[in-house]
Write an enzyme that holds these catalytic residues in place. Structure first.
Site, PDB file in Angstrom:
ATOM      1  N   ASP A 173      -1.889   9.676 -10.323  1.00 36.16           N
ATOM      2  CA  ASP A 173      -1.488   8.733 -11.715  1.00 36.16           C
ATOM      3  C   ASP A 173      -0.158   8.636 -11.951  1.00 36.16           C
ATOM      4  OD1 ASP A 173      -4.627   8.427 -11.547  1.00 36.16           O
ATOM      5  OD2 ASP A 173      -4.646   9.553 -13.377  1.00 36.16           O
ATOM      6  N   ASP A 228       0.763  -1.160  -0.086  1.00 38.88           N
ATOM      7  CA  ASP A 228       0.210  -0.087  -0.161  1.00 38.88           C
ATOM      8  C   ASP A 228       0.648   1.322   0.092  1.00 38.88           C
ATOM      9  OD1 ASP A 228      -2.969   1.130   0.524  1.00 38.88           O
ATOM     10  OD2 ASP A 228      -1.496   2.136   2.029  1.00 38.88           O
ATOM     11  N   GLU A 273      -4.679   2.277  -4.458  1.00 35.42           N
ATOM     12  CA  GLU A 273      -3.221   2.218  -4.341  1.00 35.42           C
ATOM     13  C   GLU A 273      -2.723   1.140  -3.751  1.00 35.42           C
ATOM     14  OE1 GLU A 273      -4.799   4.163  -0.382  1.00 35.42           O
ATOM     15  OE2 GLU A 273      -5.366   4.184  -2.458  1.00 35.42           O
TER      16      GLU A 273
END
Length: 399
Positions: free
Chosen positions: A289, A272, A315
């Site tokens: 992005d 993560d 994410e």
């Protein structure tokens, strides 16, 4: 490129395909295939011509001087061998143009071969023996007809060869100036006209069929590429180039089935990106992005071919390491953590370009045969939760 046998396309489909593809590329393939087929057929034609010449020499033996027979056979053999090797070494390299230098050089060489054959009417024919004359004319007719059939891919080459092989016999028949020979002369001229017409029709049909096969093969290749592209797009997350969730789970299931059979260990890492929401809020979603792209790009550089790297959601990412014990997964996670920590992401903001740094949390677990994949997934999620609560940018294990 050699074209295998393919079913022809319907004419309307072939025309539609031709309009959508690169015409220069298609012409290149067609010319290359035509040249290949011509060389292959020319081998047979050359062999037949030499065999027919040797047969004629055998039948004329006794009525013609042996020295003259030998010289004529060597002449025919040398001319045909020269033309054959010329075709093999040069024709395949010509540009994609009917009037290219290589094609016209080939056309210029064919009459030489024809004249070598037709010289038999003077060199190895007994002018006082009608049977000898008949055998010579029969042999020349057979060679001309066979060459017309085999050398269809290059029409002008056939026509020039036939004219040259008939030239000296025509001169001979005119010289004889007899009604019987004049009738033979008319027959030869009619044969040449018939061959010319048949060669034209056959060449047109041959090139049309060749174009159909090229178009069919090209369509097949284009469809194959399109299917591969669609399949890839359906399996890959377009932003990160990692496997998407659906395909990632499919590959994991397949790998688990293989490991059950082979009794091999599999480790799993849940990853993560720390403070990703803050990055979006501060720099905008385009910056987020770009972070995802850079992160995924660096991970993909380090994973093995058999590893499964997928985007789990937002994410969060999942990395499955086949044939890897938890200790090895921990070491690899630490390596990934340091790579990501030292990574700089260049982003464009409204004010000026900015470089940001990111860190990640890693949750490591092992997928064993005594538990389901969902149970292993919960353990990896628990290890990731512990990593977040322990200050982030760290690796935690839950077995």
């Amino acid at each position: 490129m050699v074209i295998e046998n393919n079913k022809s396309l319907p004419l309307q489909h072939a025309d539609a395909l031709k309009n959508t593809l690169n015409s220069d590329e298609l012409d290149s393939i067609i010319i290359e295939e035509r040249n290949y087929q011509f060389i292959k057929r020319h081998k047979i034609s050359t062999l037949f011509g030499v065999i027919a010449s040797l047969n004629l020499a055998y039948f004329q033996f006794g009525s013609v001087n042996l020295y003259t027979l030998t010289v004529w056979c060597l002449l025919v053999l040398m001319v045909n061998v020269f033309i054959f090797f010329w075709c093999s070494s040069n024709l395949i390299k010509v540009e994609n143009n009917e009037k290219s230098a290589g094609i016209w050089q080939l056309i210029a060489l064919q009459p030489i071969s024809g004249l070598a054959y037709s010289s038999s009417i003077f060199l190895i024919t007994d002018w006082n023996n009608p049977i000898s004359e008949f055998l010579t004319l029969l042999m020349l007719n057979g060679i001309a007809s066979t060459a017309s059939i085999l050398n269809i891919p290059v029409r002008n080459s056939c026509n020039y060869f036939n004219i040259s092989i008939a030239f000296l016999p025509v001169c001979y028949l005119i010289y004889k100036h007899d009604i019987t020979y004049l009738n033979l002369l008319i027959a030869i001229i009619l044969l040449l006209v018939t061959l010319h017409i048949l060669i034209g029709l056959s060449t047109t049909q041959y090139m049309f069929g060749l174009e159909q096969r090229v178009l069919s093969l090209t369509l097949s290749n284009e469809l194959k590429k399109s299917c591969e592209k669609i399949k890839r797009e359906a399996n890959i997350d377009h932003l990160t180039s990692a496997y998407n969730r659906r395909h990632g789970f499919e590959r994991i299931k397949k790998k688990l089935d293989e490991s059950d059979i082979a009794h091999k260990l599999i480790s799993m890492i849940m990853i993560d990106i720390d403070n990703f929401k803050q990055i979006n809020d501060t720099y905008g979603h385009p910056a987020g992005d770009q972070v995802l792209k850079s992160f995924s790009k660096n991970i993909l550089k380090l994973v093995r071919d058999g590893d499964i790297f997928m985007r789990f959601g937002g994410e969060e990412f999942l990395l499955v390491l086949p044939e890897t014990e938890p200790e090895g997964a921990i070491i690899f996670s630490e390596r990934l953590r340091m790579v990501i920590e030292n990574m700089a992401v260049n982003i464009d903001t409204l004010n000026e370009p900015t470089t940001i740094k990111i860190t990640c949390c890693f949750g490591v677990t092992q997928i064993s045969s005594t538990q389901s994949f969902q149970e292993a997934l919960l353990k990896a999620d628990k290890a990731l939760y512990n990593a977040k609560n322990n200050g982030k940018n760290c690796v935690e294990v839950f077995l």
